[in-house]
Design a protein around this motif. Sequence first.
Motif, PDB file in Angstrom:
ATOM      1  N   ASN A 379       0.845  -1.211   0.000  1.00 16.02           N
ATOM      2  CA  ASN A 379       0.000   0.000   0.000  1.00 16.02           C
ATOM      3  C   ASN A 379       0.874   1.253   0.000  1.00 16.02           C
ATOM      4  O   ASN A 379       0.633   2.184  -0.761  1.00 16.02           O
ATOM      5  CB  ASN A 379      -0.897   0.032   1.235  1.00 16.02           C
ATOM      6  N   TYR A 383       0.775   3.921  -2.979  1.00 17.51           N
ATOM      7  CA  TYR A 383       0.218   5.268  -2.832  1.00 17.51           C
ATOM      8  C   TYR A 383       1.281   6.336  -2.581  1.00 17.51           C
ATOM      9  O   TYR A 383       1.002   7.383  -2.012  1.00 17.51           O
ATOM     10  CB  TYR A 383      -0.856   5.281  -1.726  1.00 17.51           C
ATOM     11  N   ASP A 407       4.988   6.390   5.047  1.00 21.90           N
ATOM     12  CA  ASP A 407       5.334   6.814   3.676  1.00 21.90           C
ATOM     13  C   ASP A 407       5.118   8.302   3.512  1.00 21.90           C
ATOM     14  O   ASP A 407       4.500   8.953   4.348  1.00 21.90           O
ATOM     15  CB  ASP A 407       4.503   6.006   2.656  1.00 21.90           C
ATOM     16  N   ALA A 427     -10.161   5.186  -1.433  1.00 24.61           N
ATOM     17  CA  ALA A 427     -10.304   6.640  -1.458  1.00 24.61           C
ATOM     18  C   ALA A 427     -10.813   7.090  -2.823  1.00 24.61           C
ATOM     19  O   ALA A 427     -11.663   7.954  -2.924  1.00 24.61           O
ATOM     20  CB  ALA A 427      -8.973   7.296  -1.143  1.00 24.61           C
ATOM     21  N   LEU A 444      -6.725  -3.765   3.690  1.00 24.24           N
ATOM     22  CA  LEU A 444      -6.637  -3.250   5.064  1.00 24.24           C
ATOM     23  C   LEU A 444      -7.620  -3.949   5.995  1.00 24.24           C
ATOM     24  O   LEU A 444      -7.339  -4.151   7.177  1.00 24.24           O
ATOM     25  CB  LEU A 444      -6.860  -1.739   5.089  1.00 24.24           C
TER      26      LEU A 444
HETATM   27  P1  ADP Z   1      -6.511  -1.462  -1.820  1.00 24.42           P
HETATM   28  O1  ADP Z   1      -6.367  -2.824  -2.300  1.00 24.42           O
HETATM   29  O2  ADP Z   1      -7.450  -0.622  -2.592  1.00 24.42           O
HETATM   30  O3  ADP Z   1      -5.207  -0.798  -1.538  1.00 24.42           O
HETATM   31  P2  ADP Z   1      -6.754  -1.446   0.997  1.00 24.42           P
HETATM   32  O4  ADP Z   1      -7.780  -1.991   1.872  1.00 24.42           O
HETATM   33  O5  ADP Z   1      -5.372  -1.940   1.191  1.00 24.42           O
HETATM   34  O6  ADP Z   1      -7.236  -1.671  -0.462  1.00 24.42           O
HETATM   35  O7  ADP Z   1      -6.759   0.100   1.142  1.00 24.42           O
HETATM   36  C1  ADP Z   1      -7.985   0.786   1.125  1.00 24.42           C
HETATM   37  C2  ADP Z   1      -7.804   2.198   0.676  1.00 24.42           C
HETATM   38  O8  ADP Z   1      -7.080   2.917   1.663  1.00 24.42           O
HETATM   39  C3  ADP Z   1      -6.986   2.337  -0.565  1.00 24.42           C
HETATM   40  O9  ADP Z   1      -7.776   2.210  -1.714  1.00 24.42           O
HETATM   41  C4  ADP Z   1      -6.425   3.735  -0.426  1.00 24.42           C
HETATM   42  O10 ADP Z   1      -7.365   4.681  -0.867  1.00 24.42           O
HETATM   43  C5  ADP Z   1      -6.245   3.899   1.045  1.00 24.42           C
HETATM   44  N1  ADP Z   1      -4.870   3.631   1.486  1.00 24.42           N
HETATM   45  C6  ADP Z   1      -4.360   2.493   1.996  1.00 24.42           C
HETATM   46  N2  ADP Z   1      -3.071   2.615   2.316  1.00 24.42           N
HETATM   47  C7  ADP Z   1      -2.722   3.864   1.977  1.00 24.42           C
HETATM   48  C8  ADP Z   1      -1.500   4.620   2.012  1.00 24.42           C
HETATM   49  N3  ADP Z   1      -0.371   4.101   2.501  1.00 24.42           N
HETATM   50  N4  ADP Z   1      -1.530   5.897   1.577  1.00 24.42           N
HETATM   51  C9  ADP Z   1      -2.672   6.440   1.096  1.00 24.42           C
HETATM   52  N5  ADP Z   1      -3.848   5.788   1.016  1.00 24.42           N
HETATM   53  C10 ADP Z   1      -3.872   4.513   1.431  1.00 24.42           C
END
Ligand code: ADP
Length: 504
Positions: A379, A383, A407, A427, A444
Amino acid sequence: MSSIRARLTTTYAAALFGTMAVFAVVLYGARRASVYRDLQDNATRRADLALQIIAQAKETGDPLTVVRDPLIGPTVTPRLKTLLEGIPDFVLVLDSYGRTLYNSFAVRQLSDNDQLKLSQEAIDLVTGEPAQLIELSSDRLLVVSRPEPDRGTGVARVVAGVSATNAFLNPGELVATMLVISPIILVLSIFGAYVIAGRALRPVDRMVDEVAAIRDGRSLHRRLPVTDTTDELARLAATLNEMIERLETSFGALRRFTADASHELKTPLAVLRADVERAMGGTGTSNEHLAALEEALQETARMADLVESLLTLARADEGRFDLHREPVEMEPLVREVYETAVILGEHAGLTVTLPVIEEATVQGDRTRLRQLFLNLITNAIKYTGRGGRVELSLSRRLDSVTFSVRDTGIGIAAADLPFVFERFWRADRARSRASERGGFGLGLAISQYIAQAHGGSLTAISRLGRGSTFTVSLPLPVGEEAGEGEPAAPVEAHGAASTGDGPD
Ligand code: ADP
């Protein structure tokens, strides 16, 4: 007894009936005692009056008794007799030999036998004793005996009695009265209890109807009416409402989850179908066919990932998420994921560092923990734009160990932060889907579940445009707490310095 109403009715009626019976017995006893006292007072007053009359007669100096007939013995003088005749009820004047000097009119009205019995009893009566009941054939008398203080008059005692027949209710009569009255009381009390219980239970009936009306997920918006009282029923209604609300939330989440899952599967399936159709089509070069098949393969892999994630969450929901717990040394595990992170970071043009790493052993599932750490790392890399930094750290606290991934990426808006752990939440769905590594928004949710299944937690802090920090905290097993582990040497990737100026 089938219903609460019927049970309440019988219990109430039995209690009322029992209370009435006890009340009747107590009342009977109390009344008997008071009537006895009144009768005793009356009899004493009669005796005292007779003694007063005798005392006044004595003051005249005339003799009080005469002997008219030697067979009969002495009697009071006619004058005294006239005076004594004014006293009602049963009065006997006795001399010191126990002979009767005077019988009042009421005594004279008795049968010979009763008269005899009364004079016998009067002789036996001990002066000063409490009153005594004498059973005659025609009457029942309560009699007292009072002494004449001055013996010189020939009068020794006055015995006075009053009729007690009508004053006392005998126990037999009481039982008879009870037998007549009790069925009426019983019927009235059952009726009263039935009405009262019915009234008290009416809200329960209403509640049962209301709950029965909630038949499926669609009627879960209904709520039971809550009165503003603090009684048990109001609390029951409030509690049921809370339960229905929780059910509604879970049903909603389930519906959303199913809709999201179907939606996520629909797109790759459509792409897959188009690819296969393209590959099967007679036209097009073999290169185009290969490209179509490659895309189909990618979509298949994506779908397999999604199905795998869904399966994991479904197992977690069912409580069938088995952890193969064993002692896991965190330091080698983190070094391993760090190496992967460095390779991924290189591809994405990022610097990955591991400035802090301390030794610690937790009780957990190595594969799941690895999955959790890699989720956070991918992640962070996903991102964070080119040239950004990702910093990992493993530090040991008093009774826990924390692994964090920081990050300098796009960050998450404060309004979105509470939702990041929700299933299928992203997001920016469109961008995520469009990008080649776009996820499903399940990573997540699974990560948080893994942390919680280990008795730990996963938290996020983030600022839009500044970056994010995800921190996993895992408890140390009992006996492993306190800072025994020595910090290992910090590791840096690409020679980048760990400045620590990530998100704040
Ligand atoms: P995905 O597979 O879409 O990454 P996650 O459950 O891991 O699904 O994350 C859900 C959402 O949380 C992501 O789509 C992103 O919008 C946001 N997100 C997760 N980790 C980060 C990060 N390190 N920085 C910014 N946004 C994040």
